[in-house]
Enzyme design. Structure first.
Site, PDB file in Angstrom:
ATOM      1  N   ASN A   1      37.527  13.507  34.336  1.00  0.00           N
ATOM      2  CA  ASN A   1      37.318  15.323  34.455  1.00  0.00           C
ATOM      3  C   ASN A   1      36.575  15.975  33.183  1.00  0.00           C
ATOM      4  OD1 ASN A   1      37.771  15.378  37.223  1.00  0.00           O
ATOM      5  ND2 ASN A   1      40.115  15.812  36.792  1.00  0.00           N
TER       6      ASN A   1
ATOM      7  N   SER B   1      46.692  16.046  37.673  1.00  0.00           N
ATOM      8  CA  SER B   1      45.279  15.710  37.467  1.00  0.00           C
ATOM      9  C   SER B   1      44.723  16.615  36.139  1.00  0.00           C
ATOM     10  CB  SER B   1      44.429  16.038  38.494  1.00  0.00           C
ATOM     11  OG  SER B   1      44.804  17.022  38.968  1.00  0.00           O
TER      12      SER B   1
ATOM     13  N   GLU C   1      43.936   6.334  35.250  1.00  0.00           N
ATOM     14  CA  GLU C   1      44.162   6.699  34.169  1.00  0.00           C
ATOM     15  C   GLU C   1      45.581   6.733  33.947  1.00  0.00           C
ATOM     16  OE1 GLU C   1      40.295   9.770  33.657  1.00  0.00           O
ATOM     17  OE2 GLU C   1      42.196  10.503  34.196  1.00  0.00           O
TER      18      GLU C   1
ATOM     19  N   HIS D   1      47.286   8.538  36.949  1.00  0.00           N
ATOM     20  CA  HIS D   1      46.400   9.480  37.607  1.00  0.00           C
ATOM     21  C   HIS D   1      45.430   8.342  38.446  1.00  0.00           C
ATOM     22  CE1 HIS D   1      43.135  12.276  37.321  1.00  0.00           C
ATOM     23  NE2 HIS D   1      43.984  12.792  38.362  1.00  0.00           N
TER      24      HIS D   1
HETATM   25  P1  NAI Z   1      49.383  17.753  48.889  1.00  0.00           P
HETATM   26  O1  NAI Z   1      49.426  19.305  48.927  1.00  0.00           O
HETATM   27  O2  NAI Z   1      48.552  17.038  49.673  1.00  0.00           O
HETATM   28  O3  NAI Z   1      50.800  17.133  48.806  1.00  0.00           O
HETATM   29  C1  NAI Z   1      51.926  17.766  47.868  1.00  0.00           C
HETATM   30  C2  NAI Z   1      53.027  17.454  48.796  1.00  0.00           C
HETATM   31  O4  NAI Z   1      54.225  17.718  47.577  1.00  0.00           O
HETATM   32  C3  NAI Z   1      53.437  18.463  49.660  1.00  0.00           C
HETATM   33  O5  NAI Z   1      53.615  17.417  51.217  1.00  0.00           O
HETATM   34  C4  NAI Z   1      54.411  19.139  49.536  1.00  0.00           C
HETATM   35  O6  NAI Z   1      55.312  19.502  50.381  1.00  0.00           O
HETATM   36  C5  NAI Z   1      55.391  18.433  48.486  1.00  0.00           C
HETATM   37  N1  NAI Z   1      56.165  18.993  47.557  1.00  0.00           N
HETATM   38  C6  NAI Z   1      55.692  20.211  46.962  1.00  0.00           C
HETATM   39  N2  NAI Z   1      56.648  20.444  46.125  1.00  0.00           N
HETATM   40  C7  NAI Z   1      57.490  19.621  46.061  1.00  0.00           C
HETATM   41  C8  NAI Z   1      58.642  19.152  45.290  1.00  0.00           C
HETATM   42  N3  NAI Z   1      59.275  20.283  44.365  1.00  0.00           N
HETATM   43  N4  NAI Z   1      59.623  18.214  45.637  1.00  0.00           N
HETATM   44  C9  NAI Z   1      59.168  17.290  46.467  1.00  0.00           C
HETATM   45  N5  NAI Z   1      58.002  17.689  47.110  1.00  0.00           N
HETATM   46  C10 NAI Z   1      57.121  18.550  46.968  1.00  0.00           C
HETATM   47  O7  NAI Z   1      48.845  17.585  47.238  1.00  0.00           O
HETATM   48  P2  NAI Z   1      47.886  16.403  46.724  1.00  0.00           P
HETATM   49  O8  NAI Z   1      46.382  16.696  46.949  1.00  0.00           O
HETATM   50  O9  NAI Z   1      48.403  14.803  47.310  1.00  0.00           O
HETATM   51  O10 NAI Z   1      48.348  16.450  45.113  1.00  0.00           O
HETATM   52  C11 NAI Z   1      49.482  16.031  44.799  1.00  0.00           C
HETATM   53  C12 NAI Z   1      49.332  15.955  43.101  1.00  0.00           C
HETATM   54  O11 NAI Z   1      48.257  14.989  42.686  1.00  0.00           O
HETATM   55  C13 NAI Z   1      49.001  17.168  42.500  1.00  0.00           C
HETATM   56  O12 NAI Z   1      49.623  17.205  41.113  1.00  0.00           O
HETATM   57  C14 NAI Z   1      47.586  16.859  42.246  1.00  0.00           C
HETATM   58  O13 NAI Z   1      46.901  17.659  40.916  1.00  0.00           O
HETATM   59  C15 NAI Z   1      47.490  15.491  41.975  1.00  0.00           C
HETATM   60  N6  NAI Z   1      46.056  14.800  42.232  1.00  0.00           N
HETATM   61  C16 NAI Z   1      45.399  15.344  43.315  1.00  0.00           C
HETATM   62  C17 NAI Z   1      44.181  14.729  43.821  1.00  0.00           C
HETATM   63  C18 NAI Z   1      43.451  15.015  44.862  1.00  0.00           C
HETATM   64  O14 NAI Z   1      42.222  14.814  44.870  1.00  0.00           O
HETATM   65  N7  NAI Z   1      44.023  15.721  45.633  1.00  0.00           N
HETATM   66  C19 NAI Z   1      43.560  13.680  42.715  1.00  0.00           C
HETATM   67  C20 NAI Z   1      44.523  13.379  41.958  1.00  0.00           C
HETATM   68  C21 NAI Z   1      45.639  13.946  41.437  1.00  0.00           C
END
Ligand code: NAI
Length: 488
Positions: free
Chosen positions: A185, A114, A147, A135
């Site tokens: 954003n 993001s 996006e 995105h």
């Molecule tokens: P989250 O913390 O819920 O999930 C991330 C997952 O990735 C976790 O289960 C973790 O164990 C796993 N992980 C971490 N490093 C890893 C690796 N090297 N290999 C495999 N798995 C790995 O995070 P979330 O909120 O789902 O965000 C994920 C991505 O999406 C980030 O880049 C975030 O910026 C982006 N994003 C998040 C939004 C939101 O509202 N939460 C909206 C749009 C994008």
């Protein structure tokens, strides 16, 4: 396809892709995380079946297409990887470099980042042309927008393939160039920033600002929305856009918000932000209005949609008698019992009064889009002026809210800044006009796109409001986008 990262976003993406018929492998570094996430997804889909929102057959088929994998190499055959892991450039880069060693050279690599640069994530890949941003917005199954972010080396065909795929999944895709904050954003920053600036100079209270922007058609006001998002999250997005733009002062974060973050007043999740929760915002207290003098003369000044709306309201007030019009006036508004109320052209009331040699006068904001909505106004002159102005606005069917005499008041100022940011995004080739409109309506549920507002307010007025803000505050924040200047 393969989804990497079984968190909130990764599982949402897996769900949407599986619903569309794709076989989806899911990998996460935390042992058992993908299995557990699939179980959690099964539970939440079962609840939808109980509510009658999905059939058991669809859910069963969807879940059968999602396969947790223990190692990345288990998914070496896929044609698409979507990454949704921790938001860290070094970690994402090394993940994609590892994946590149496993998959075919035709496999598309997509990141759900993001805030990071897609160009930077692709740096170090053997085939950076296949790297693209995809995105999604949270919650993925409900939010329509995707996006599609192209970095410096992204192949146009790769961007188009991901665009088409998102559309096939039932989403609305918009193309964006990899720049800080992408579209949503970035363009949304002033929605928070202008309210925070008004709070800093004590121009109005949070509940007033929220009511005014809700009156303009936004589903939530900025203060209640920041309380919902969490001030820590909102502040960190603002900070990252600010830093990524080489500290362009236009994006300067707010001291008001930093104070909340430092104090742990993060909003709903900590029970306190601008408001105490779960109570939320206190009810709006309208500015006191009294009865107008019985035989007050009403004149509607100026021409255009706002003057016509005012004339209709005045005519209703006069029991159907047509309102007197002064169509040759160079301002839009009403005059009642000798008091002029001008719709803001950006200049504060004191300046309008000075320029027009008036002792008492009032300026009011954009007319609310919502019937009976809150309408900001500011006054100069005698003490009784504000009560008379409030009475006029109240009689016209609005909830009058007296604010400090600031340029562009609240809604005109906020909307002009949203338009200005969108105009710069278009100027810089980040997105198209249509892309900006769609992104803001679908990504943050705005009631209208920035260029819809531009059409409504007119370019000259938007530019006038920005010039007035710039004249008052100086500095970079309110500089007018060359795109808007050119068009005027
Ligand atoms: P989250 O913390 O819920 O999930 C991330 C997952 O990735 C976790 O289960 C973790 O164990 C796993 N992980 C971490 N490093 C890893 C690796 N090297 N290999 C495999 N798995 C790995 O995070 P979330 O909120 O789902 O965000 C994920 C991505 O999406 C980030 O880049 C975030 O910026 C982006 N994003 C998040 C939004 C939101 O509202 N939460 C909206 C749009 C994008």
């Amino acid at each position: 396809m393969l989804v990497v990262g079984a968190g909130i976003m990764g599982m949402g993406i897996a769900q949407v892709a599986a619903l569309a018929g794709h076989n989806v492998s899911v990998f996460d570094t935390r042992a058992e995380a993908a299995e557990q996430a699939k179980q959690k997804l099964a539970d939440s889909l079962a609840a939808l079946v109980t509510k009658g929102k999905m059939t058991a057959e669809v859910v069963q088929a969807l879940l059968a297409r999602i396969t947790p994998v223990a190692q990345l190499s288990d998914a070496a055959h896929v044609g698409l990887v979507v990454e949704a892991i921790v938001e860290n450039l070094a970690v994402k880069r090394s993940l994609f470099q590892e994946i590149e060693g496993l998959v075919s050279e035709y496999c598309i690599l997509a990141t759900n980042t993001s805030s990071l640069s897609v160009t930077a994530i692709a740096n170090g890949l053997k085939y950076p042309a296949r790297m693209v941003g995809m995105h999604f917005f949270n919650p993925v199954p409900l939010m329509k927008l995707v996006e599609v972010v192209s970095g410096l080396q992204t192949d146009a065909a790769v961007g188009q393939a991901i665009f088409d795929l998102a559309e096939a999944w039932g989403k609305t895709a918009v193309h964006a160039r990899s720049t800080p904050g992408f579209i949503v954003n970035r363009i949304a920053r002033p929605f928070y920033a202008e309210t925070l600036a008004l709070l800093q100079e004590q121009a109005a209270q949070p509940a007033q600002l929220d009511a005014l922007l809700r009156g303009a058609g936004f589903r939530m006001g900025p203060c209640e929305l920041m309380d919902l998002i969490g001030h820590d999250t909102n502040f960190s997005v603002t900070q990252s856009v600010f830093e990524a733009n080489f500290f362009d002062r236009r994006f300067t974060p707010s001291l008001v918000q930093r104070e909340l973050v430092e104090g742990g007043l993060l909003g709903r999740k900590t029970g306190r932000g601008f408001y105490s929760h779960p109570e939320g915002a206190p009810a709006l207290v309208a500015t006191h209005a009294s009865a107008l003098p019985a035989n007050a003369q009403w004149v509607v000044h100026g021409i255009g949609a706002v003057a016509d709306t005012l004339a209709t309201a005045v005519s209703q007030l006069l029991g159907g008698k047509a309102a007197s019009r002064a169509t040759s006036s160079n301002w839009v508004g009403v005059e009642v019992a000798g008091l002029q109320l001008h719709q803001t052209d950006g200049r504060p009331a004191w300046q309008v009064a000075q320029d027009a040699r008036l002792k008492d006068m009032a300026v009011f904001d954009e007319l609310p889009a919502v019937a009976g909505g809150a309408l900001a106004f500011a006054c100069v002159g005698r003490e009784e002026t504000s009560e008379l102005a409030a009475s006029v606005l109240h009689a016209l069917g609005y909830v009058p809210v007296l604010v400090s005499d600031t340029p562009g008041l609240v809604v005109a100022r906020t909307v002009a800044m949203l338009v200005n940011e969108a105009a710069d995004a278009v100027l810089q080739g980040v997105c198209t006009l249509e892309g900006a409109n769609a992104a803001m309506k679908l990504g943050v549920n705005y009631p209208a796109g920035p260029f819809d507002w531009l059409d409504r307010m007119g370019r000259a007025r938007v530019v006038a409001v920005l010039h007035a803000l710039d004249a008052c505050y100086r500095g970079e924040r309110y500089r007018v986008s060359p795109w808007l200047q050119r068009a005027v």
